[in-house]
Design an enzyme around this catalytic site. Structure first.
Site, short mmCIF file in Angstrom:
data_model
loop_
_atom_site.label_atom_id
_atom_site.label_comp_id
_atom_site.label_asym_id
_atom_site.label_seq_id
_atom_site.Cartn_x
_atom_site.Cartn_y
_atom_site.Cartn_z
N VAL A 40 0.84 -1.21 0.00
CA VAL A 40 0.00 0.00 0.00
C VAL A 40 0.87 1.26 0.00
O VAL A 40 0.62 2.21 -0.77
CB VAL A 40 -0.98 0.01 1.20
CG1 VAL A 40 -1.85 1.24 1.15
CG2 VAL A 40 -1.85 -1.25 1.19
N GLU A 83 -10.62 5.41 4.91
CA GLU A 83 -11.36 4.82 3.79
C GLU A 83 -10.74 3.51 3.32
O GLU A 83 -11.44 2.56 2.96
CB GLU A 83 -11.39 5.83 2.62
CG GLU A 83 -12.27 5.43 1.48
CD GLU A 83 -13.73 5.26 1.89
OE1 GLU A 83 -14.38 6.26 2.20
OE2 GLU A 83 -14.21 4.10 1.93
N VAL A 116 -11.42 -0.47 5.02
CA VAL A 116 -12.53 -1.39 4.73
C VAL A 116 -12.71 -1.48 3.21
O VAL A 116 -12.98 -0.48 2.55
CB VAL A 116 -13.85 -0.92 5.38
CG1 VAL A 116 -14.99 -1.87 5.03
CG2 VAL A 116 -13.69 -0.81 6.89
N ILE A 163 -12.98 0.37 -2.58
CA ILE A 163 -14.41 0.71 -2.64
C ILE A 163 -14.70 1.87 -1.69
O ILE A 163 -14.38 1.78 -0.51
CB ILE A 163 -15.30 -0.49 -2.23
CG1 ILE A 163 -15.00 -1.71 -3.11
CG2 ILE A 163 -16.77 -0.13 -2.26
CD1 ILE A 163 -15.75 -2.97 -2.70
N GLY A 199 -0.37 -14.77 -5.07
CA GLY A 199 -0.21 -13.60 -4.22
C GLY A 199 -1.52 -13.11 -3.60
O GLY A 199 -1.56 -12.04 -2.99
N GLU A 236 -1.59 -14.89 2.02
CA GLU A 236 -0.28 -14.81 2.69
C GLU A 236 0.22 -16.21 2.99
O GLU A 236 -0.56 -17.17 2.99
CB GLU A 236 -0.46 -14.09 4.04
CG GLU A 236 -1.27 -12.83 3.96
CD GLU A 236 -0.45 -11.61 4.26
OE1 GLU A 236 0.68 -11.75 4.71
OE2 GLU A 236 -0.97 -10.50 4.01
N LYS A 276 -13.25 -5.57 9.65
CA LYS A 276 -13.91 -4.65 8.73
C LYS A 276 -15.39 -4.47 9.08
O LYS A 276 -15.91 -3.36 9.05
CB LYS A 276 -13.76 -5.16 7.29
CG LYS A 276 -12.30 -5.12 6.82
CD LYS A 276 -12.14 -5.89 5.52
CE LYS A 276 -10.73 -5.84 4.99
NZ LYS A 276 -10.51 -6.82 3.90
N1 LIG Z 1 -2.37 -4.96 0.80
C1 LIG Z 1 -3.57 -4.48 0.57
O1 LIG Z 1 -4.10 -4.61 -0.52
C2 LIG Z 1 -4.31 -3.75 1.67
C3 LIG Z 1 -5.61 -3.26 1.41
C4 LIG Z 1 -6.28 -2.54 2.42
C5 LIG Z 1 -5.66 -2.34 3.63
N2 LIG Z 1 -4.39 -2.85 3.86
C6 LIG Z 1 -3.78 -2.59 5.16
O2 LIG Z 1 -2.67 -1.71 4.93
C7 LIG Z 1 -1.63 -1.99 5.86
C8 LIG Z 1 -0.36 -2.32 5.08
O3 LIG Z 1 -0.56 -3.44 4.26
P1 LIG Z 1 0.52 -3.88 3.15
O4 LIG Z 1 -0.12 -4.97 2.39
O5 LIG Z 1 1.00 -2.68 2.41
O6 LIG Z 1 1.66 -4.48 4.07
P2 LIG Z 1 3.16 -4.86 3.65
O7 LIG Z 1 3.29 -4.98 2.17
O8 LIG Z 1 3.55 -6.00 4.51
O9 LIG Z 1 4.01 -3.59 4.10
C9 LIG Z 1 4.18 -3.22 5.43
C10 LIG Z 1 5.20 -2.07 5.48
O10 LIG Z 1 5.29 -1.60 6.81
C11 LIG Z 1 6.65 -1.52 7.19
N3 LIG Z 1 6.72 -1.71 8.64
C12 LIG Z 1 6.34 -2.79 9.36
N4 LIG Z 1 6.53 -2.56 10.68
C13 LIG Z 1 7.03 -1.29 10.77
C14 LIG Z 1 7.43 -0.48 11.85
N5 LIG Z 1 7.37 -0.91 13.11
N6 LIG Z 1 7.89 0.77 11.59
C15 LIG Z 1 7.95 1.23 10.32
N7 LIG Z 1 7.59 0.50 9.24
C16 LIG Z 1 7.12 -0.75 9.48
C17 LIG Z 1 7.35 -2.61 6.40
O11 LIG Z 1 8.74 -2.29 6.30
P3 LIG Z 1 9.75 -3.16 5.38
O12 LIG Z 1 9.35 -2.83 3.96
O13 LIG Z 1 11.10 -2.63 5.71
O14 LIG Z 1 9.51 -4.58 5.75
C18 LIG Z 1 6.60 -2.50 5.07
O15 LIG Z 1 7.19 -1.49 4.28
C19 LIG Z 1 -2.16 -3.12 6.74
O16 LIG Z 1 -2.75 -2.57 7.88
C20 LIG Z 1 -3.19 -3.80 5.87
O17 LIG Z 1 -4.19 -4.47 6.62
C21 LIG Z 1 -3.73 -3.55 2.91
#
Ligand SMILES: NC(=O)c1ccc[n+]([C@@H]2O[C@H](COP(=O)([O-])OP(=O)(O)OC[C@H]3O[C@@H](n4cnc5c(N)ncnc54)[C@H](OP(=O)(O)O)[C@@H]3O)[C@@H](O)[C@H]2O)c1
Length: 423
Positions: free
Chosen positions: A14, A121, A124, A128, A179, A182, A197
């Site tokens: 994200v 936004e 959830v 959308i 992908g 997880e 959500k």
């Molecule tokens: N993926 C989706 O499509 C999606 C959709 C809606 C909501 N979300 C929500 O968005 C959030 C992020 O999701 P994501 O999929 O982008 O996760 P992700 O790909 O695993 O990325 C997490 C990022 O956070 C960094 N991080 C973790 N712990 C940290 C800390 N203590 N201090 C600073 N940085 C830290 C990680 O650093 P490194 O890169 O160095 O490991 C990584 O860059 C989550 O809450 C998820 O539920 C995700």
């Protein structure tokens, strides 16, 4: 033009999507980005590594930063980091549903006290738009019902199980390879993600705080190819449904579990990783919101949308959005799953004894359950039979009691599954 200075915490799926999308918006400047591992290679063209820090406090304590975009995820250390940010007068944009579901009331109360806002936004259903519509243009409504598919991973797995007649394990493996799931899929397949959500959606729709610990939650790991096949024969699809309802006595029914959804129902037509939310409100009636519930680009649409709303409001009024200040001070009276009423699908393995269907009928009758359909297709090689029962609307505790009685009977080998039905 005045610029909105932001710090991003998290630079994964994200975070990178948000960074790329922001390249088209000169009025928003990314001052700093916090990551966990500062040495990790970042897949962004011409990226300036000096933007990175591995200390998120460096961002939330920076007086030049107005807004924190939190896209790291999890509770620790993010909860504490965001409290520090709010105490420093910063506004928050977050995609972190787990944090909001578990710690939202504390964060929103603090934000109210400090006159800052938390926009979410993206938390959830990814791309959308659903939070802002409920909090703004739908605010004339009394929303009484939500039924939704809020987790793309489980919807993908259930779609593949139905379309390609795969086992749960094979469909999960395929989702992991593509992908969509997880390595540790627990959060998705056990329904945790959907429960976070629906707790957020129910809180803002019903104007009452929902306790995440009181949400009945059941995942999809027990769904078998036989369940999918029987459901298909009966005219249904199996979906992981997150629902919230206001009952006539004002109590709130919020839960996440797989359901048989009638093929004609709109939610039955939502396939693969797509999400969909059905809302019923007065005076608006029924609404459906469908689209991508995850992914870098759709999710960045929501995060950047929140940032642009903040940018425009802050420049004009220099005060937070009134509709985004939390007003949910009353706690909902949530009902126990045992007190809910549903139609049910029960899959049973029985011995090939005379009178078995009679036993099932008698036990259901004794427990106030009317059977609407009963299906048996022949006898298995091991002299057992699979019997599927569909019930009329019955009380969950009655059904659970009937199952306990059924399993005591010598003719009943196993209760394979109990699923609720959406017609
Ligand atoms: N993926 C989706 O499509 C999606 C959709 C809606 C909501 N979300 C929500 O968005 C959030 C992020 O999701 P994501 O999929 O982008 O996760 P992700 O790909 O695993 O990325 C997490 C990022 O956070 C960094 N991080 C973790 N712990 C940290 C800390 N203590 N201090 C600073 N940085 C830290 C990680 O650093 P490194 O890169 O160095 O490991 C990584 O860059 C989550 O809450 C998820 O539920 C995700």
């Amino acid at each position: 033009m005045k610029s909105l200075n932001i710090g991003i915490i998290g630079f994964g799926t994200v975070g990178c999507g948000v960074f790329e999308t922001l390249k088209s918006f000169n009025e928003i400047t990314v001052k700093k980005i916090a990551v966990k591992n500062i040495n990790k290679k970042r897949n962004i063209e011409n990226f300036d590594n000096s933007l990175l820090t591995d200390n998120p406090y460096e961002i939330v304590n920076n007086p030049d930063i107005d807004v924190i975009v939190e896209v790291a995820g999890g509770i620790n250390p993010i909860f504490d980091v965001l409290k520090t940010a709010i105490n420093n007068g910063k506004h928050i944009v977050t995609a972190n549903k787990e944090l909001l579901a578990k710690k939202g009331s504390e964060l929103f109360s603090l934000a109210k006290e400090k006159n800052t806002v938390i926009l979410y936004e993206a938390a959830v259903a990814g791309g959308i738009p659903i939070i802002m519509p409920i909090k703004t243009i739908l605010c004339a409504n009394k929303i009484t019902k939500i039924a939704a598919i809020l987790n793309g991973t489980t919807n993908y797995i259930l779609t593949k199980m139905a379309e390609q007649e795969l086992s749960y394990e094979t469909a999960l493996k395929q989702a992991q390879e593509l992908g969509y799931a997880e390595t540790d899929p627990t959060g998705d397949v056990e329904g945790f993600d959907a429960s976070y959500k629906i707790s957020i959606l129910s809180t803002i729709s019903f104007n009452k705080r929902i306790d995440i610990n009181k949400i009945y939650r059941e995942g999809i790991t027990k769904i078998t190819p036989q369940d999918i096949k029987s459901a298909k024969e009966l005219g249904y699809k199996i979906k992981l449904i997150a629902m919230g309802r206001v009952l006539d006595d004002g109590k709130i029914d919020v839960r996440v579990h797989p359901m048989l959804v009638a093929k004609k129902h709109l939610l039955a037509k939502v396939n693969n990783a797509t999400n969909s939310i059905m809302l019923s409100g007065y005076p608006v009636g029924d609404l459906v919101f469908t689209g991508a519930g995850a992914g870098a680009e759709p999710t960045s649409s929501s995060v950047v949308g929140d940032l642009l709303v903040l940018a425009s409001e802050l420049e004009i009024t220099n005060s937070p959005l009134p509709q985004s200040i939390c007003t949910h001070n009353e706690t909902a009276e949530q009902i126990d799953i045992g007190d809910t009423y549903n139609d049910y699908y029960i899959s049973i393995t029985t011995s090939n004894n005379p009178g078995t269907i009679g036993i099932i009928g008698t036990i259901c009758g004794k427990n106030n359950i009317n059977i609407s359909t009963i299906m048996q297709k022949g006898i298995n090689k091991d002299n057992t039979a699979e019997i599927v029962v569909l019930t009329e609307t019955s009380k969950e505790s009655d059904v659970q009691n009937a199952l306990k009685e059924l399993i005591q009977s010598e003719s009943i080998k196993n209760i394979n599954n109990l699923l609720r039905v959406m017609n």
